[in-house]
Every structure is written in structure tokens, then in C-alpha cells.
Design a protein around this motif. Structure first.
Motif, PDB file in Angstrom:
ATOM      1  N   ALA A 171      14.952 -10.011  10.366  1.00  0.00           N
ATOM      2  CA  ALA A 171      14.481 -10.449   9.044  1.00  0.00           C
ATOM      3  C   ALA A 171      15.102  -9.593   7.936  1.00  0.00           C
ATOM      4  O   ALA A 171      15.550 -10.122   6.909  1.00  0.00           O
ATOM      5  N   LYS A 172      15.168  -8.273   8.140  1.00  0.00           N
ATOM      6  CA  LYS A 172      15.724  -7.389   7.114  1.00  0.00           C
ATOM      7  C   LYS A 172      17.210  -7.642   6.891  1.00  0.00           C
ATOM      8  O   LYS A 172      17.703  -7.541   5.768  1.00  0.00           O
ATOM      9  N   GLU A 173      17.913  -8.004   7.955  1.00  0.00           N
ATOM     10  CA  GLU A 173      19.333  -8.353   7.806  1.00  0.00           C
ATOM     11  C   GLU A 173      19.523  -9.531   6.866  1.00  0.00           C
ATOM     12  O   GLU A 173      20.551  -9.635   6.187  1.00  0.00           O
ATOM     13  N   LEU A 174      18.510 -10.414   6.825  1.00  0.00           N
ATOM     14  CA  LEU A 174      18.567 -11.607   5.983  1.00  0.00           C
ATOM     15  C   LEU A 174      17.779 -11.433   4.686  1.00  0.00           C
ATOM     16  O   LEU A 174      17.565 -12.398   3.944  1.00  0.00           O
ATOM     17  N   SER A 175      17.334 -10.192   4.411  1.00  0.00           N
ATOM     18  CA  SER A 175      16.548  -9.877   3.194  1.00  0.00           C
ATOM     19  C   SER A 175      15.266 -10.702   3.118  1.00  0.00           C
ATOM     20  O   SER A 175      14.856 -11.154   2.045  1.00  0.00           O
ATOM     21  N   ILE A 176      14.641 -10.921   4.273  1.00  0.00           N
ATOM     22  CA  ILE A 176      13.394 -11.678   4.356  1.00  0.00           C
ATOM     23  C   ILE A 176      12.223 -10.697   4.438  1.00  0.00           C
ATOM     24  O   ILE A 176      12.195  -9.840   5.327  1.00  0.00           O
ATOM     25  N   PRO A 177      11.245 -10.782   3.515  1.00  0.00           N
ATOM     26  CA  PRO A 177      10.081  -9.887   3.619  1.00  0.00           C
ATOM     27  C   PRO A 177       9.270 -10.154   4.888  1.00  0.00           C
ATOM     28  O   PRO A 177       9.183 -11.302   5.342  1.00  0.00           O
ATOM     29  N   VAL A 178       8.685  -9.091   5.430  1.00  0.00           N
ATOM     30  CA  VAL A 178       7.892  -9.190   6.655  1.00  0.00           C
ATOM     31  C   VAL A 178       6.493  -8.648   6.392  1.00  0.00           C
ATOM     32  O   VAL A 178       6.327  -7.478   6.039  1.00  0.00           O
ATOM     33  N   MET A 179       5.498  -9.504   6.553  1.00  0.00           N
ATOM     34  CA  MET A 179       4.104  -9.102   6.378  1.00  0.00           C
ATOM     35  C   MET A 179       3.435  -9.043   7.752  1.00  0.00           C
ATOM     36  O   MET A 179       3.628  -9.945   8.580  1.00  0.00           O
ATOM     37  N   GLU A 191       7.328  -0.806  12.366  1.00  0.00           N
ATOM     38  CA  GLU A 191       8.141   0.021  11.470  1.00  0.00           C
ATOM     39  C   GLU A 191       9.184  -0.824  10.729  1.00  0.00           C
ATOM     40  O   GLU A 191       9.870  -1.647  11.315  1.00  0.00           O
ATOM     41  N   GLY A 192       9.270  -0.597   9.417  1.00  0.00           N
ATOM     42  CA  GLY A 192      10.257  -1.308   8.611  1.00  0.00           C
ATOM     43  C   GLY A 192       9.749  -2.588   7.987  1.00  0.00           C
ATOM     44  O   GLY A 192      10.469  -3.256   7.240  1.00  0.00           O
ATOM     45  N   ALA A 193       8.477  -2.953   8.263  1.00  0.00           N
ATOM     46  CA  ALA A 193       7.909  -4.156   7.650  1.00  0.00           C
ATOM     47  C   ALA A 193       7.727  -3.935   6.152  1.00  0.00           C
ATOM     48  O   ALA A 193       7.721  -2.802   5.659  1.00  0.00           O
ATOM     49  N   THR A 194       7.567  -5.017   5.422  1.00  0.00           N
ATOM     50  CA  THR A 194       7.329  -4.915   3.978  1.00  0.00           C
ATOM     51  C   THR A 194       5.917  -4.424   3.702  1.00  0.00           C
ATOM     52  O   THR A 194       5.702  -3.523   2.891  1.00  0.00           O
ATOM     53  N   CYS A 195       4.947  -5.027   4.381  1.00  0.00           N
ATOM     54  CA  CYS A 195       3.541  -4.704   4.140  1.00  0.00           C
ATOM     55  C   CYS A 195       2.738  -4.864   5.421  1.00  0.00           C
ATOM     56  O   CYS A 195       3.014  -5.760   6.225  1.00  0.00           O
ATOM     57  N   ILE A 196       1.732  -3.997   5.610  1.00  0.00           N
ATOM     58  CA  ILE A 196       0.766  -4.133   6.692  1.00  0.00           C
ATOM     59  C   ILE A 196      -0.608  -4.270   6.045  1.00  0.00           C
ATOM     60  O   ILE A 196      -0.920  -3.587   5.067  1.00  0.00           O
ATOM     61  N   THR A 197      -1.442  -5.173   6.602  1.00  0.00           N
ATOM     62  CA  THR A 197      -2.728  -5.484   5.968  1.00  0.00           C
ATOM     63  C   THR A 197      -3.912  -5.192   6.899  1.00  0.00           C
ATOM     64  O   THR A 197      -4.587  -6.113   7.363  1.00  0.00           O
ATOM     65  N   PRO A 198      -4.208  -3.927   7.185  1.00  0.00           N
ATOM     66  CA  PRO A 198      -5.353  -3.628   8.061  1.00  0.00           C
ATOM     67  C   PRO A 198      -6.678  -3.841   7.331  1.00  0.00           C
ATOM     68  O   PRO A 198      -6.735  -3.805   6.090  1.00  0.00           O
ATOM     69  N   ASN A 199      -7.750  -4.066   8.103  1.00  0.00           N
ATOM     70  CA  ASN A 199      -9.071  -3.985   7.486  1.00  0.00           C
ATOM     71  C   ASN A 199      -9.510  -2.523   7.509  1.00  0.00           C
ATOM     72  O   ASN A 199      -8.806  -1.654   8.044  1.00  0.00           O
ATOM     73  N   LEU A 200     -10.659  -2.233   6.941  1.00  0.00           N
ATOM     74  CA  LEU A 200     -11.085  -0.835   6.807  1.00  0.00           C
ATOM     75  C   LEU A 200     -11.276  -0.168   8.167  1.00  0.00           C
ATOM     76  O   LEU A 200     -10.890   0.987   8.366  1.00  0.00           O
ATOM     77  N   LYS A 201     -11.847  -0.893   9.125  1.00  0.00           N
ATOM     78  CA  LYS A 201     -12.066  -0.337  10.460  1.00  0.00           C
ATOM     79  C   LYS A 201     -10.731   0.009  11.108  1.00  0.00           C
ATOM     80  O   LYS A 201     -10.566   1.086  11.699  1.00  0.00           O
ATOM     81  N   GLU A 202      -9.761  -0.886  10.982  1.00  0.00           N
ATOM     82  CA  GLU A 202      -8.436  -0.642  11.559  1.00  0.00           C
ATOM     83  C   GLU A 202      -7.753   0.532  10.873  1.00  0.00           C
ATOM     84  O   GLU A 202      -7.062   1.329  11.522  1.00  0.00           O
ATOM     85  N   LEU A 203      -7.929   0.665   9.559  1.00  0.00           N
ATOM     86  CA  LEU A 203      -7.328   1.786   8.834  1.00  0.00           C
ATOM     87  C   LEU A 203      -7.912   3.110   9.318  1.00  0.00           C
ATOM     88  O   LEU A 203      -7.185   4.085   9.535  1.00  0.00           O
ATOM     89  N   LYS A 204      -9.231   3.156   9.510  1.00  0.00           N
ATOM     90  CA  LYS A 204      -9.864   4.388   9.982  1.00  0.00           C
ATOM     91  C   LYS A 204      -9.387   4.746  11.385  1.00  0.00           C
ATOM     92  O   LYS A 204      -9.167   5.919  11.701  1.00  0.00           O
ATOM     93  N   GLU A 205      -9.216   3.730  12.232  1.00  0.00           N
ATOM     94  CA  GLU A 205      -8.767   3.972  13.606  1.00  0.00           C
ATOM     95  C   GLU A 205      -7.346   4.515  13.646  1.00  0.00           C
ATOM     96  O   GLU A 205      -7.053   5.463  14.380  1.00  0.00           O
ATOM     97  N   ILE A 206      -6.451   3.916  12.847  1.00  0.00           N
ATOM     98  CA  ILE A 206      -5.061   4.394  12.861  1.00  0.00           C
ATOM     99  C   ILE A 206      -4.969   5.772  12.189  1.00  0.00           C
ATOM    100  O   ILE A 206      -4.169   6.614  12.606  1.00  0.00           O
ATOM    101  N   ALA A 207      -5.814   6.028  11.197  1.00  0.00           N
ATOM    102  CA  ALA A 207      -5.828   7.342  10.558  1.00  0.00           C
ATOM    103  C   ALA A 207      -6.223   8.424  11.562  1.00  0.00           C
ATOM    104  O   ALA A 207      -5.611   9.496  11.625  1.00  0.00           O
ATOM    105  N   LYS A 208      -7.240   8.123  12.371  1.00  0.00           N
ATOM    106  CA  LYS A 208      -7.674   9.074  13.406  1.00  0.00           C
ATOM    107  C   LYS A 208      -6.563   9.297  14.418  1.00  0.00           C
ATOM    108  O   LYS A 208      -6.304  10.428  14.851  1.00  0.00           O
TER     109      LYS A 208
END
Length: 316
Positions: A171-179, A191-208
């Protein structure tokens, strides 16, 4: 703004597709055999779930969409494909794998209240043969799309770090955003995506997992954006709304829901709406405002239902 403003945009959703089955009825008594409610079945409906619900939300906004995933060689697969084709969702990249069943979530609902959910699924990583077929179909679709969505429900399609890396790099080779709508703690695959959209529980888990014990959302997002080479993050906070973290914009958006009947599928609506309007070139804060409004609308519906253009139009 004209009704067809998104009709020329095409999106590809890759992820765990599933069939949502609903048993609708009433409970009026307790069983004499055991202390459990007796459910009187009135009707059965089917809808597109998981990554397919993301695609259905994009169709609700009037865009064109292609869907990539895996179903089985069973009657549920036929039901799934019929529903997708009825919604005019492209299914060229839906692979039929005889070694695994179509993922089905069955919900039992009485008086708008969910009593029970039954999951039929295989969460093993996809076979090399099916991955190769998926890659072949996706490779042909990528040059025709405006953005790529990875919808991870941890059912095996996006379990392979190599496959996710391949998707994002192509996708990046073609300048296509990745959500990415993430699942689990192995974020290196995104890694290398444009945006990641976790919910709050998922954010706390990955932070830990990352050894971040701060409650400062901005610091957590800053770390994750830097480590995984993202452009920005959008954290969904349930009744508290959303938090956008971009190098130039750090802002909370209060929730828009008036009544909440069913939160299932709300994350699908968020990433679909976010992607559609981001790809269409709207300012990022406006995009998040629209996604926030869309989430507030769909949680007021019972069952997995998409956002529709006419529902959003008054807020645009």
C-alpha cells in the motif's frame, strides 16, 4: 454537499469476515426443567459482521468497496456471499477454505436485550495456500483503491506478521493510506500504517505490554506513534467519546450518542467513516468529528447495522 460525494472512491477491507445471525423473540417465563429463561423464537435475521461490517458501512456511505477474507465451504458461506453481493460489496478476494468454517456469531435477543452469544469459529492462522491466494487477489485490487483498512478480529486472517507487513508495504508503495482496527498485543505487524484505532481497553493493554504505566494518554500515543511509525492514532473511549493524537493535533471529542442500545459494530463504523472522509481529503479534525457522530448514531440501533449517508448528511 451532494449525495454522491464519495461514490468515486473505492476502498479495500482486509480482515476477519463473519456472518452475524440474530434470533429475535421474547422471554415470558422460566423453564420448569432448570432455572433458565424460556426464549420464544419469533424470527431469524442475518447480517454482515466483522470486517464485512466495515465494508457494509462504507457502502452505506455510498463508496465502492472490495472485501478480502476467508469463508468456509459451507451453507453459511453461501449466505455470507449472497448478503455481500446484495449490498454490492466486491467479493473477488473472498477465499473459500474447506479446512475452516465460516465464522458465525449468533446472538439471542429478547426485547432489545442480548441474552446470549454463540460463536462458531476457527482462530488458527490462515494456511499458506489460502494466504497465497489472498495475496494474488489483493495485489490485483490495490492499484484501484483509495485506502486500505485492516480489520483485525483475531480470527486468524491477520495473525501473520509477514502478511500484514506485505499488505502495508504494498500500500505504501502506491501511496495508499492504511487504517488499522487492531486486536491483541503484537503491534509490530501493523508497523508503518497511517493510523491505528484502539479502544481504551486495548490502549491500556498495549501500554502495559510496552512497559508504559502512565495514565497519560498523550504520552502513550506518542510512544506508540514513534515506535510503530504511524502518522496518527484515534482512541475510541466509549461513553467518553474519542481522543485524536496527531503530531500537530491532540484533542478529545465528546461522545455524541443520545441513547445506547447496542455497541456491537461501533468500532467498524468509526474506522469506515474515518477512512472514507480522510481519503476524500477532509481536514483531520472534521474527519474525526464525522466519525464520532457516526458512532453516536449506530449505537442507537439494535444489532449490527451500518451508518447511512442520509443519517450523516445533516451533520456535514
Amino acid at each position: 454537499m451532494p449525495n454522491n460525494s464519495l461514490k468515486d472512491y473505492c476502498f479495500l477491507v482486509v480482515g476477519d469476515v463473519m456472518l452475524d445471525r440474530y434470533f429475535w423473540g421474547e422471554v415470558e417465563r422460566i423453564s420448569p426443567e432448570a432455572p433458565v429463561p424460556v426464549f420464544a423464537l419469533k424470527s431469524i435475521t442475518m447480517s454482515l459482521g466483522g470486517a464485512a461490517n466495515v465494508a457494509n458501512n462504507l457502502r452505506g456511505l455510498g463508496t465502492r468497496v472490495e472485501l478480502a477474507g476467508v469463508v468456509g465451504q459451507d451453507s453459511e458461506a453461501q449466505e455470507f456471499l449472497s448478503l455481500a453481493q446484495e449490498k454490492k460489496i466486491g467479493t473477488k478476494a473472498i477465499i473459500r477454505d474447506r479446512g475452516r468454517p465460516t465464522t458465525v456469531k449468533t446472538r439471542v435477543i429478547a426485547s432489545s436485550q442480548q441474552l446470549l452469544r454463540i460463536d462458531a469459529e476457527n482462530t488458527d492462522t490462515l494456511s499458506e495456500e489460502s494466504l497465497a491466494l489472498l495475496k494474488e487477489e489483493i495485489k490485483a485490487l490495490l492499484p484501484k483503491i483509495n485506502a486500505l483498512i485492516l480489520s483485525d478480529y483475531a480470527k486468524g486472517i491477520l495473525s501473520s506478521g509477514e502478511f500484514c507487513k506485505w499488505l502495508i508495504e504494498r500500500a505504501k508503495e502506491l501511496s495508499i493510506p492504511v487504517m488499522v482496527d487492531p486486536k491483541g498485543l503484537f503491534w509490530r505487524r501493523y508497523e508503518g500504517a497511517t493510523c491505528i484505532t484502539p479502544n481504551l481497553k486495548e490502549l491500556k493493554e498495549i501500554a502495559k505490554e510496552e512497559g508504559l504505566y502512565s495514565s497519560d494518554m498523550a504520552k502513550i500515543c506518542e510512544h506508540l506513534i514513534r515506535k510503530y511509525d504511524l502518522s496518527f492514532m484515534l482512541v475510541t473511549l466509549g461513553p467518553e467519546g474519542m481522543y485524536l493524537h496527531h503530531p500537530e493535533i491532540k484533542r478529545r471529542f465528546p461522545a455524541k450518542a443520545r441513547e445506547v442500545y447496542d455497541v456491537s459494530g461501533a468500532g467498524d463504523t468509526v474506522i469506515a467513516t474515518l477512512t472514507a472522509f480522510y481519503a476524500a481529503g477532509y481536514p483531520l479534525e472534521k474527519v474525526v468529528n464525522i466519525a464520532n457522530q457516526a458512532a453516536g448514531i449506530v449505537v442507537g440501533k439494535v444489532g449490527t447495522q451500518p451508518i447511512l449517508w442520509d443519517e450523516l448528511k445533516p451533520f456535514l
